[in-house]
Every structure is written in C-alpha cells, then in structure tokens.
Design a protein around this motif. Structure first.
Motif, PDB file in Angstrom:
ATOM      1  N   LEU A 100       0.856  -1.186   0.000  1.00 42.32           N
ATOM      2  CA  LEU A 100       0.000   0.000   0.000  1.00 42.32           C
ATOM      3  C   LEU A 100       0.894   1.238   0.000  1.00 42.32           C
ATOM      4  O   LEU A 100       1.674   1.455   0.935  1.00 42.32           O
ATOM      5  N   ARG A 101       0.764   2.042  -1.040  1.00 42.00           N
ATOM      6  CA  ARG A 101       1.626   3.217  -1.142  1.00 42.00           C
ATOM      7  C   ARG A 101       1.145   4.310  -0.185  1.00 42.00           C
ATOM      8  O   ARG A 101      -0.060   4.522  -0.009  1.00 42.00           O
ATOM      9  N   VAL A 102       2.103   5.002   0.406  1.00 46.00           N
ATOM     10  CA  VAL A 102       1.822   6.095   1.325  1.00 46.00           C
ATOM     11  C   VAL A 102       2.215   7.404   0.654  1.00 46.00           C
ATOM     12  O   VAL A 102       3.306   7.521   0.083  1.00 46.00           O
ATOM     13  N   TYR A 103       1.323   8.394   0.721  1.00 43.30           N
ATOM     14  CA  TYR A 103       1.550   9.695   0.106  1.00 43.30           C
ATOM     15  C   TYR A 103       1.877  10.711   1.199  1.00 43.30           C
ATOM     16  O   TYR A 103       1.257  10.715   2.270  1.00 43.30           O
TER      17      TYR A 103
ATOM     18  N   GLU B  52      -3.646   6.954   8.363  1.00 44.65           N
ATOM     19  CA  GLU B  52      -2.502   7.824   8.636  1.00 44.65           C
ATOM     20  C   GLU B  52      -1.378   6.956   9.180  1.00 44.65           C
ATOM     21  O   GLU B  52      -1.551   6.281  10.200  1.00 44.65           O
ATOM     22  N   VAL B  53      -0.245   6.972   8.482  1.00 44.49           N
ATOM     23  CA  VAL B  53       0.887   6.117   8.833  1.00 44.49           C
ATOM     24  C   VAL B  53       2.059   7.001   9.252  1.00 44.49           C
ATOM     25  O   VAL B  53       2.421   7.941   8.539  1.00 44.49           O
TER      26      VAL B  53
ATOM     27  N   LEU C 134      -0.305   9.449   4.144  1.00 41.81           N
ATOM     28  CA  LEU C 134      -1.673   8.976   3.949  1.00 41.81           C
ATOM     29  C   LEU C 134      -1.695   7.755   3.044  1.00 41.81           C
ATOM     30  O   LEU C 134      -1.090   7.751   1.969  1.00 41.81           O
ATOM     31  N   GLY C 135      -2.397   6.717   3.494  1.00 45.30           N
ATOM     32  CA  GLY C 135      -2.619   5.522   2.690  1.00 45.30           C
ATOM     33  C   GLY C 135      -4.100   5.352   2.408  1.00 45.30           C
ATOM     34  O   GLY C 135      -4.929   5.539   3.301  1.00 45.30           O
TER      35      GLY C 135
ATOM     36  N   VAL D 298      13.411   3.215   6.233  1.00 44.81           N
ATOM     37  CA  VAL D 298      12.229   3.673   6.959  1.00 44.81           C
ATOM     38  C   VAL D 298      11.770   2.567   7.906  1.00 44.81           C
ATOM     39  O   VAL D 298      12.006   1.379   7.656  1.00 44.81           O
ATOM     40  N   ARG D 299      11.129   2.973   8.977  1.00 44.89           N
ATOM     41  CA  ARG D 299      10.570   2.030   9.945  1.00 44.89           C
ATOM     42  C   ARG D 299       9.180   2.506  10.322  1.00 44.89           C
ATOM     43  O   ARG D 299       8.985   3.662  10.714  1.00 44.89           O
ATOM     44  N   ILE D 300       8.206   1.623  10.190  1.00 42.98           N
ATOM     45  CA  ILE D 300       6.838   1.991  10.503  1.00 42.98           C
ATOM     46  C   ILE D 300       6.687   2.125  12.016  1.00 42.98           C
ATOM     47  O   ILE D 300       7.181   1.298  12.786  1.00 42.98           O
TER      48      ILE D 300
END
Length: 276
Positions: free
Chosen positions: A42-45, A93-94, A112-113, A60-62
C-alpha cells in the motif's frame, strides 16, 4: 426469502415484569460480515515537505497506523433484488521513522494511505419515500429532507497493525488519489502525487465488520421506562475525585505468562468460545 408473521404471546409466568408490548421504529441488521485482511504494498503519500525527507532516506521504519476515516457507499446490485454492493474506502494515517544516514538521528514523518474494498450483502427491498415532520419547507434543514427507503451500510474498524514498510528508489505519478476528501487533505500541507525519487510502501493488518441495516417497525415487550436510579453529583475538590480512583497495580506489576491465556475456553469449560 420467505415471509413469516411473528406474534408475541404474553406468558405471565415467564414475563412477570413485562407490562405491555409496544411497537418501535428501530434499525434492524439484515446482513453482516467480518474479516481480517493483510493489505500489502500500500503506497503512502506525503506532503511536499515530508516527501523531501523521504527522497533523501536510506531506510524507513513503521511507527504507528490509525484509521482516519472509512467511507462506505451503497448501490443496488443489478438483476439481484435485495442485494447491495458496498464500496468501502479506508484512509490510514501512517507514521514513520526515516533514516537518512547510519549515524544521524531519524526524522518522524506521517503520510496517507488509501485502500478500497467491495462487499455484497443482503439488505431486503423497499421502494417507498420517507417523510418526517422534522422537515420544514421554510427552513434549510437538510437532515430532515425526504429520503428513499434504502438500507444503510456501516463499517466498524479496529485499530490497524503496521507490519512492514519498504523504501523504493522510484515512484511514478498517481492521479487516482486526487479524489481524497478535502477534510482529510487538510491534515496535510499539500500531498505529493507526482514524480518523486523514492516511495514508501507498507503492509497493514486490519480487522473490520460491515453491516447493512434498515429501519423497521418491531413489536417488543416493554418492562418499564428507563428511569435513572442515581442522582447527578458534582465535586469541586479534585483530590476527592482522585481518591476514588483505584491504584493501577497492573501498570506496575504486569501479569506473568500463563498458558491458560492462550486457551480462554479452558476456564469457561465450553467448546462454544470465541469466533470459532
């Protein structure tokens, strides 16, 4: 679907407290489904400023994921009376920890995903228009406007789980997310959908329940009015309120591991436990 006539029979022995039967107008759930889903790639903008940080990142780390909004839309299924197609759009929101170099401190950014899901549920039929006395022709009361007797779709979502995040060296422009509602876009300065140097893709686990319901008239037993049994009390002394709070022992002494925690049915001594 067959139609049945239901009649409530008053039993004085079983319903000693029941005074009468009353007719109410209430939402009835006609169909529902639940699912747990693993959303991959899922791409995050990001906003323009956050995207500049991501473009320079080496990893990156979630950190956290939450549901901003879930929007269900409902349409009748053609040639299949009583069934409705429900399109659900989830907005996540990630939050990430972004690393630009091994020895530098990470930067925190959020993006935002957007994920869409479709389900088909049974919602029965209805072709009447609903009018209410709450609506006045001389007032701008949009909430009381006459509506068609369509069912309503609801979505319940638990907090999602961030499972993985990947950084890719190239990202293409994506214009399909331009349909994001303004109330969500306002949380970010200016979302970047164009060409960029690097993109972030995440894997998220979600749990949700979808229900379809419509208002119907139900005959139910009435026991009594819901009269409050205690008085409303207030206190101007904050210490008095604090003394009523129990000491949070579990916060200081977390429970130790117990094998019975993995088998909650053992204590209940029943096979009918949980969703299984």
């Amino acid at each position: 679907m067959e139609n049945y006539d239901y009649e409530y029979v008053y039993d004085d022995k079983k319903d000693k407290k029941c005074k009468e039967t009353v007719c109410i107008d209430a939402p009835r759930i006609y169909d529902s489904c639940s699912d747990k889903e693993c959303i991959e790639n899922l791409r995050v903008y990001f906003s323009q400023q956050a995207q500049q940080i991501v473009d320079k990142a080496s990893g990156v780390r979630i950190k956290d994921v939450k549901v901003l909004f879930a929007y269900p839309s409902l349409e009748p299924v053609a040639f299949h009376k009583g069934f409705y197609s429900i399109d659900i759009t989830f907005y996540f929101e990630v939050k990430f920890d972004v690393f630009s170099a091994p020895v530098t401190k990470f930067a925190e950014v959020s993006g935002l995903g957007v994920y869409s899901k479709n389900v088909v549920l049974y919602g029965s039929e209805g072709s009447v228009k609903v009018f209410s006395s709450e609506y006045s022709l001389d007032e701008f009361d949009t909430h009381g406007l006459p509506t068609h007797n369509l069912p309503k779709a609801t979505v319940q979502v638990a907090e999602p789980i961030g499972l993985d995040a990947k950084l890719r060296n190239h990202c293409h422009s994506d214009r399909q997310c331009c349909k994001i509602p303004s109330c969500i876009c306002n949380r970010y300065a200016e979302l970047c959908f164009g060409e960029c140097q690097k993109a972030v893709y995440v894997t998220i686990g979600i749990f949700y329940i979808v229900q379809i319901q419509r208002n119907v008239q139900l005959l139910i037993p009435s026991y009594d009015f819901c009269i409050p049994q205690k008085e409303c009390t207030t206190s101007d002394d904050p210490c008095e309120l604090f003394r009523k709070i129990e000491f949070p022992t579990e916060e200081f002494f977390p429970p130790k591991y117990n094998k019975d925690m993995l088998n909650p049915c053992k204590e209940k001594k029943t096979k009918q436990c949980g969703c299984g």
